[in-house]
Design a protein around this motif. Structure first.
Motif, PDB file in Angstrom:
ATOM      1  N   THR A 133      -3.137  26.908  82.513  1.00  0.00           N
ATOM      2  CA  THR A 133      -3.404  28.333  82.699  1.00  0.00           C
ATOM      3  C   THR A 133      -2.264  29.214  82.176  1.00  0.00           C
ATOM      4  O   THR A 133      -1.114  28.772  82.110  1.00  0.00           O
ATOM      5  CB  THR A 133      -3.603  28.607  84.208  1.00  0.00           C
ATOM      6  OG1 THR A 133      -3.639  30.005  84.430  1.00  0.00           O
ATOM      7  CG2 THR A 133      -2.475  28.021  85.052  1.00  0.00           C
ATOM      8  N   ASP A 134      -2.598  30.464  81.882  1.00  0.00           N
ATOM      9  CA  ASP A 134      -1.555  31.422  81.480  1.00  0.00           C
ATOM     10  C   ASP A 134      -0.686  31.841  82.667  1.00  0.00           C
ATOM     11  O   ASP A 134       0.390  32.409  82.485  1.00  0.00           O
ATOM     12  CB  ASP A 134      -2.175  32.660  80.812  1.00  0.00           C
ATOM     13  CG  ASP A 134      -3.137  33.443  81.696  1.00  0.00           C
ATOM     14  OD1 ASP A 134      -3.377  33.036  82.854  1.00  0.00           O
ATOM     15  OD2 ASP A 134      -3.653  34.479  81.227  1.00  0.00           O
ATOM     16  N   GLU A 135      -1.153  31.557  83.904  1.00  0.00           N
ATOM     17  CA  GLU A 135      -0.404  32.013  85.084  1.00  0.00           C
ATOM     18  C   GLU A 135       0.957  31.349  85.206  1.00  0.00           C
ATOM     19  O   GLU A 135       1.819  31.826  85.934  1.00  0.00           O
ATOM     20  CB  GLU A 135      -1.215  31.767  86.363  1.00  0.00           C
ATOM     21  CG  GLU A 135      -2.534  32.483  86.353  1.00  0.00           C
ATOM     22  CD  GLU A 135      -3.118  32.739  87.737  1.00  0.00           C
ATOM     23  OE1 GLU A 135      -2.424  32.517  88.732  1.00  0.00           O
ATOM     24  OE2 GLU A 135      -4.273  33.181  87.792  1.00  0.00           O
ATOM     25  N   PRO A 158       1.577  29.672  94.752  1.00  0.00           N
ATOM     26  CA  PRO A 158       1.522  28.209  94.919  1.00  0.00           C
ATOM     27  C   PRO A 158       0.616  27.567  93.870  1.00  0.00           C
ATOM     28  O   PRO A 158       0.928  26.489  93.348  1.00  0.00           O
ATOM     29  CB  PRO A 158       0.957  28.054  96.335  1.00  0.00           C
ATOM     30  CG  PRO A 158       1.367  29.312  97.036  1.00  0.00           C
ATOM     31  CD  PRO A 158       1.315  30.399  96.000  1.00  0.00           C
ATOM     32  N   TYR A 159      -0.488  28.228  93.539  1.00  0.00           N
ATOM     33  CA  TYR A 159      -1.383  27.687  92.497  1.00  0.00           C
ATOM     34  C   TYR A 159      -0.649  27.561  91.161  1.00  0.00           C
ATOM     35  O   TYR A 159      -0.615  26.477  90.553  1.00  0.00           O
ATOM     36  CB  TYR A 159      -2.631  28.573  92.333  1.00  0.00           C
ATOM     37  CG  TYR A 159      -3.369  28.327  91.026  1.00  0.00           C
ATOM     38  CD1 TYR A 159      -4.046  27.132  90.809  1.00  0.00           C
ATOM     39  CD2 TYR A 159      -3.360  29.279  90.000  1.00  0.00           C
ATOM     40  CE1 TYR A 159      -4.701  26.887  89.595  1.00  0.00           C
ATOM     41  CE2 TYR A 159      -4.011  29.051  88.802  1.00  0.00           C
ATOM     42  CZ  TYR A 159      -4.683  27.850  88.598  1.00  0.00           C
ATOM     43  OH  TYR A 159      -5.322  27.608  87.410  1.00  0.00           O
ATOM     44  N   SER A 160      -0.052  28.666  90.699  1.00  0.00           N
ATOM     45  CA  SER A 160       0.550  28.610  89.359  1.00  0.00           C
ATOM     46  C   SER A 160       1.775  27.694  89.345  1.00  0.00           C
ATOM     47  O   SER A 160       2.050  27.035  88.331  1.00  0.00           O
ATOM     48  CB  SER A 160       0.889  30.009  88.834  1.00  0.00           C
ATOM     49  OG  SER A 160       1.693  30.721  89.735  1.00  0.00           O
ATOM     50  N   ASP A 290      -3.916  44.211  99.305  1.00  0.00           N
ATOM     51  CA  ASP A 290      -3.559  43.495  98.079  1.00  0.00           C
ATOM     52  C   ASP A 290      -3.285  42.012  98.348  1.00  0.00           C
ATOM     53  O   ASP A 290      -2.955  41.627  99.469  1.00  0.00           O
ATOM     54  CB  ASP A 290      -2.311  44.133  97.452  1.00  0.00           C
ATOM     55  CG  ASP A 290      -2.277  43.931  95.940  1.00  0.00           C
ATOM     56  OD1 ASP A 290      -3.124  43.186  95.415  1.00  0.00           O
ATOM     57  OD2 ASP A 290      -1.392  44.515  95.289  1.00  0.00           O
ATOM     58  N   ARG A 291      -3.422  41.207  97.300  1.00  0.00           N
ATOM     59  CA  ARG A 291      -3.046  39.775  97.343  1.00  0.00           C
ATOM     60  C   ARG A 291      -1.520  39.696  97.444  1.00  0.00           C
ATOM     61  O   ARG A 291      -0.831  40.361  96.652  1.00  0.00           O
ATOM     62  CB  ARG A 291      -3.557  39.131  96.051  1.00  0.00           C
ATOM     63  CG  ARG A 291      -3.097  37.725  95.800  1.00  0.00           C
ATOM     64  CD  ARG A 291      -3.561  37.236  94.417  1.00  0.00           C
ATOM     65  NE  ARG A 291      -4.949  36.823  94.405  1.00  0.00           N
ATOM     66  CZ  ARG A 291      -5.614  36.458  93.305  1.00  0.00           C
ATOM     67  NH1 ARG A 291      -5.006  36.452  92.137  1.00  0.00           N
ATOM     68  NH2 ARG A 291      -6.868  36.091  93.377  1.00  0.00           N
ATOM     69  N   PRO A 292      -0.953  38.878  98.341  1.00  0.00           N
ATOM     70  CA  PRO A 292       0.510  38.739  98.397  1.00  0.00           C
ATOM     71  C   PRO A 292       1.059  38.219  97.062  1.00  0.00           C
ATOM     72  O   PRO A 292       0.502  37.277  96.492  1.00  0.00           O
ATOM     73  CB  PRO A 292       0.741  37.703  99.503  1.00  0.00           C
ATOM     74  CG  PRO A 292      -0.531  37.637 100.275  1.00  0.00           C
ATOM     75  CD  PRO A 292      -1.637  38.038  99.358  1.00  0.00           C
ATOM     76  N   GLY A 293       2.116  38.868  96.583  1.00  0.00           N
ATOM     77  CA  GLY A 293       2.754  38.412  95.327  1.00  0.00           C
ATOM     78  C   GLY A 293       1.863  38.571  94.105  1.00  0.00           C
ATOM     79  O   GLY A 293       2.055  37.886  93.096  1.00  0.00           O
ATOM     80  N   HIS A 294       0.923  39.484  94.177  1.00  0.00           N
ATOM     81  CA  HIS A 294      -0.092  39.661  93.121  1.00  0.00           C
ATOM     82  C   HIS A 294       0.544  39.926  91.751  1.00  0.00           C
ATOM     83  O   HIS A 294       1.220  40.936  91.555  1.00  0.00           O
ATOM     84  CB  HIS A 294      -0.969  40.856  93.523  1.00  0.00           C
ATOM     85  CG  HIS A 294      -2.276  40.909  92.827  1.00  0.00           C
ATOM     86  ND1 HIS A 294      -3.271  41.783  93.201  1.00  0.00           N
ATOM     87  CD2 HIS A 294      -2.775  40.203  91.786  1.00  0.00           C
ATOM     88  CE1 HIS A 294      -4.319  41.626  92.419  1.00  0.00           C
ATOM     89  NE2 HIS A 294      -4.037  40.664  91.551  1.00  0.00           N
ATOM     90  N   ASP A 295       0.303  39.052  90.790  1.00  0.00           N
ATOM     91  CA  ASP A 295       0.816  39.261  89.430  1.00  0.00           C
ATOM     92  C   ASP A 295       0.155  40.491  88.817  1.00  0.00           C
ATOM     93  O   ASP A 295      -1.067  40.661  88.892  1.00  0.00           O
ATOM     94  CB  ASP A 295       0.526  38.027  88.549  1.00  0.00           C
ATOM     95  CG  ASP A 295       1.473  36.862  88.854  1.00  0.00           C
ATOM     96  OD1 ASP A 295       2.550  37.109  89.433  1.00  0.00           O
ATOM     97  OD2 ASP A 295       1.120  35.714  88.508  1.00  0.00           O
ATOM     98  N   GLN A 350     -11.600  35.662 104.390  1.00  0.00           N
ATOM     99  CA  GLN A 350     -10.855  36.422 103.394  1.00  0.00           C
ATOM    100  C   GLN A 350     -11.099  37.922 103.506  1.00  0.00           C
ATOM    101  O   GLN A 350     -10.201  38.723 103.287  1.00  0.00           O
ATOM    102  CB  GLN A 350     -11.231  35.902 101.994  1.00  0.00           C
ATOM    103  CG  GLN A 350     -10.547  36.578 100.838  1.00  0.00           C
ATOM    104  CD  GLN A 350      -9.087  36.155 100.710  1.00  0.00           C
ATOM    105  OE1 GLN A 350      -8.551  35.411 101.525  1.00  0.00           O
ATOM    106  NE2 GLN A 350      -8.423  36.678  99.697  1.00  0.00           N
ATOM    107  N   TYR A 351     -12.303  38.322 103.794  1.00  0.00           N
ATOM    108  CA  TYR A 351     -12.652  39.754 103.743  1.00  0.00           C
ATOM    109  C   TYR A 351     -13.107  40.280 105.106  1.00  0.00           C
ATOM    110  O   TYR A 351     -13.983  41.116 105.179  1.00  0.00           O
ATOM    111  CB  TYR A 351     -13.758  39.996 102.706  1.00  0.00           C
ATOM    112  CG  TYR A 351     -13.405  39.527 101.309  1.00  0.00           C
ATOM    113  CD1 TYR A 351     -12.564  40.268 100.487  1.00  0.00           C
ATOM    114  CD2 TYR A 351     -13.904  38.317 100.820  1.00  0.00           C
ATOM    115  CE1 TYR A 351     -12.233  39.833  99.216  1.00  0.00           C
ATOM    116  CE2 TYR A 351     -13.573  37.872  99.547  1.00  0.00           C
ATOM    117  CZ  TYR A 351     -12.743  38.636  98.750  1.00  0.00           C
ATOM    118  OH  TYR A 351     -12.420  38.201  97.485  1.00  0.00           O
ATOM    119  N   HIS A 352     -12.535  39.742 106.223  1.00  0.00           N
ATOM    120  CA  HIS A 352     -12.964  40.157 107.557  1.00  0.00           C
ATOM    121  C   HIS A 352     -12.642  41.625 107.801  1.00  0.00           C
ATOM    122  O   HIS A 352     -11.729  42.182 107.227  1.00  0.00           O
ATOM    123  CB  HIS A 352     -12.289  39.310 108.635  1.00  0.00           C
ATOM    124  CG  HIS A 352     -10.785  39.335 108.557  1.00  0.00           C
ATOM    125  ND1 HIS A 352     -10.095  38.517 107.700  1.00  0.00           N
ATOM    126  CD2 HIS A 352      -9.850  40.088 109.168  1.00  0.00           C
ATOM    127  CE1 HIS A 352      -8.787  38.757 107.828  1.00  0.00           C
ATOM    128  NE2 HIS A 352      -8.622  39.717 108.699  1.00  0.00           N
TER     129      HIS A 352
END
Ligand code: NAD
Ligand code: DAU
Length: 352
Positions: A133-135, A158-160, A290-295, A350-352
């Motif tokens: 991935t580009d991430e 953690p994913y990237s 927002d997503r934490p640490g959102h690129d 996720q969206y509660h």
């Protein structure tokens, strides 16, 4: 024969279907663990094709991988298998480490042993293609140039980080053992059979189901979007003609802000399947935490693969996104099958 891992997922599934459309291809061994993201319904059209041999299993299972390699003698491995969703990696990174890092290590080791016992001709022809991935390159500012293959690795989630680690392993197996690898680092894919936890399918299905269209933060984050069929053609090209040990950035030359992507989908739906109250789907857009640490921004410079291998994407974002929305409208059975248990639980959390 090639061995594809993760071939019941979004990109792997599209790759298997594309590959088998070519009648000259011998066949695919498809090894997939069938996590929540794996879906055999995607492979329904090749269920009775004898060239498609499916095994439910883990890339971390040494015995199984070794047995499959020995039995089917593939000339290449294309490794799609991974945990792929950034939000899930933030919520619980364990599986990302297990599959993306340890699983890739296991696959590399089994493949290296298999390859080292091949005769000289088969050894020379063998390829291990790692799909990444580009991430791994981190986040860009608005004025930074797009990622090239020589950018430093600066993964932020953690994913990237787990994908970056797997890329490093693949690189090391080439340099240390001469194991014949190629790696592709691709931008955001979209298209048919995309699991609706990711932005584009989530927005299409939420819109049609009268639900909010969640935009993280200010919606000004930028991604480069590539139609999945173009990613598959790039992988085929790199697999056939890529230089061993090299990495190739794959992208669509389509940088878009998230809010623009969502508004484009709304406009297409307004045209193809208007809301019964006559209002636009844009009304359903909702800004959420927002997503934490959102690129902030990803952008791919895909000129190396064009210069060296002559690959360019066939779809623009306008043509690809229209095809994609139409595909979701035309395939309610696949959609219904996906919108089941674990996916519903995830949405609630996720969206509660
Ligand atoms: P996906 O989550 O849709 O599919 C992943 C597949 O891998 C699933 O079928 C799952 O069952 C399988 N899998 C998971 N763990 C496994 C294991 N331990 N053993 C065997 N199979 C396992 O992912 P995707 O979006 O199709 O991504 C495929 C690959 O492409 C990943 O490596 C991802 O990092 C990479 N990638 C994705 C994108 C994108 O936009 N989706 C972009 C660039 C690169
Ligand atoms: O860049 C390649 C990567 O693209 C792949 O390596 C990943 O496997 C793939 O999941 C994708 O990662 P993203 O995090 O970019 O994709 P996602 O669809 O989750 O999000 C796209 C953008 O939209 C991102 O900026 C977050 C935002 N977003 C996402 C969701 C799910 C929202 O604003 N709202 C949402 O509900």
């Amino acid at each position: 024969m090639i061995l594809v891992t993760g071939g019941a997922g979004f990109i792997g599934g599209n790759f298997v279907l594309d590959f088998l459309r070519d009648p000259t291809k011998e066949g695919v061994i498809n090894l997939d663990k069938l996590t929540y993201a794996g879906n055999l319904a995607t492979l329904e059209s090749v269920r009775d094709d004898p060239r498609h041999i499916f095994f439910q299993g883990d890339i971390g299972d040494q015995g199984l991988v070794t047995r499959l390699l020995k039995e089917y003698q593939p000339s290449a491995i294309v490794n799609f298998a991974a945990e792929s969703h950034v939000d899930r990696s933030i919520d619980g990174p364990t599986e990302f480490i297990t599959t993306n890092i340890v699983g890739t290590f296991n696959l590399l080791e089994c493949a290296r042993k298999y390859w080292s016992d091949l005769d000289e001709f088969s050894k020379k022809a063998f390829r291990f293609h790692h799909v990444s991935t580009d991430e791994v390159y981190g986040s860009l500012s608005l004025t930074d140039p797009a990622f090239t293959e020589t950018n430093t690795y600066e993964p932020n989630s953690p994913y990237s980080a787990s994908k970056a680690a797997s890329d490093h392993l693949v690189r090391a197996w080439f340099h240390t053992y001469g194991f014949p690898v190629v790696t592709t680092n691709c931008s955001n894919n979209y298209g048919p059979y995309h699991f609706p936890e990711k932005l584009i399918p989530l927005v299409i299905l939420n819109a049609l189901n009268h639900k909010p269209l969640p935009i993280y933060g200010d919606g000004q984050q930028i991604r480069d979007w590539l139609y999945v069929g173009d990613h598959c053609s790039a992988i085929r090209e790199v697999l056939a003609h890529g230089k061993l040990g090299e990495t190739y950035n794959i992208g669509g030359w389509n940088e878009k802000t998230n809010i623009d992507v969502v508004k484009t989908i709304c406009a297409i739906l307004d045209e193809l399947q208007p809301r019964s109250d006559g209002k636009s789907y844009v009304e359903q857009i909702t800004y959420v935490k927002d997503r934490p640490g959102h690129d902030r921004r990803y952008a791919i410079d895909a000129s190396k693969v064009e210069r060296e291998l002559g690959w360019r994407p066939a779809e623009t974002f306008d043509t690809g996104i229209r095809k994609t929305v139409q595909w979701y409208l035309d395939n309610p059975v696949w959609v219904e099958g996906v919108v089941s248990g674990s996916y519903r639980d995830w949405l609630q959390k996720q969206y509660h």
